[in-house]
Design an enzyme around this catalytic site. Sequence first.
Site, PDB file in Angstrom:
ATOM      1  N   ASP A  81      53.794 101.224  55.248  1.00 10.06           N
ATOM      2  CA  ASP A  81      53.305 100.804  53.917  1.00 10.06           C
ATOM      3  C   ASP A  81      54.149 101.263  52.736  1.00 10.06           C
ATOM      4  OD1 ASP A  81      51.282  99.602  55.289  1.00 10.06           O
ATOM      5  OD2 ASP A  81      49.687 100.911  54.599  1.00 10.06           O
TER       6      ASP A  81
ATOM      7  N   LYS B 275      50.261  94.400  59.523  1.00  7.66           N
ATOM      8  CA  LYS B 275      48.889  94.805  59.843  1.00  7.66           C
ATOM      9  C   LYS B 275      47.981  94.449  58.669  1.00  7.66           C
ATOM     10  CE  LYS B 275      49.353  99.605  58.196  1.00  7.66           C
ATOM     11  NZ  LYS B 275      48.476  99.533  57.031  1.00  7.66           N
TER      12      LYS B 275
ATOM     13  N   CYS C 192      46.154 105.141  56.538  1.00 10.31           N
ATOM     14  CA  CYS C 192      47.009 104.455  57.510  1.00 10.31           C
ATOM     15  C   CYS C 192      47.780 105.418  58.403  1.00 10.31           C
ATOM     16  CB  CYS C 192      47.955 103.514  56.782  1.00 10.31           C
ATOM     17  SG  CYS C 192      47.069 102.242  55.857  1.00 10.31           S
TER      18      CYS C 192
END
Length: 274
Positions: free
Chosen positions: A93, A184, A217
């Site tokens: 991310d 994702k 995450c």
Amino acid sequence: MAVMLSTLWHSLPSKPIVTFGSANPTLKVRCTGGIRSNNDSSICSAIRLQLNVSARDRRFVKNNSSIKATKASKGDEPTAFTKWGETAMLVIDMQNDYVLPESPTRIAGANAIVPSVIEAVSVAKEHGIIVIWVVREHDNKGRDVELFRRHLYTDGVGPALQSSKGAELVEGLVIQDDDYKLVKTRFSAFFATNLDLLLKSCGINNLVVVGIQTPNCIRQTVFDAVSLDYKHVTVITDATAAATPEIHLANIEDMKNVGVTTQTLQDWCRTFKL
């Protein structure tokens, strides 16, 4: 059984070695990490594993020569080639919408770790570690995002929309030809993705994790990796971040308590000299 196996075998892009004995047929699947033998009950699932790997994934496996090294035989000292050839780095991310200071959805500690993430990726590549870029990319109506954050998506505006500037990696981080991009839509990189299948197809047993953010995450990906029995999971503590240092350190401690290795970037780099 024989007819079914024959049909499946001929459809495989990369043929396994099938050996039938009089009482106990076995299948030897030629994997990138070596040859695995399975008993009769595992034959269909092993073949299915090969069939479910997409063409893009097969190209990724083929292009990463480091994961095709022959494993050292039992009792031999592992070489650096075989040691790091079984390791992948997950970069999670590190996207504009979550990192840049001007973004309304930024993670407070994210921008500060960008140099460390850049260095970690560079070191990984130098030692033949596969780099997997894990990113969020969402539908412009937010239909694939968690329920609790769907209010952020209105009129085609929202964080990490597909093909948007906000979904791109921050400056200094670039996906290269031998890397892999994984999209994702939830916290864990393993949830509803092909990550576990991909890693096992590549003979990956060890993971190194960097990125954001630690309590969400990073934590959920790491806990899933532990649950899936990856041998060694490492989190680089100064290449991961959260909204506050207190939140970050508390979650690092939780991961450490389930057997995860937590190291600074400097300490992790020293492992290559051992």
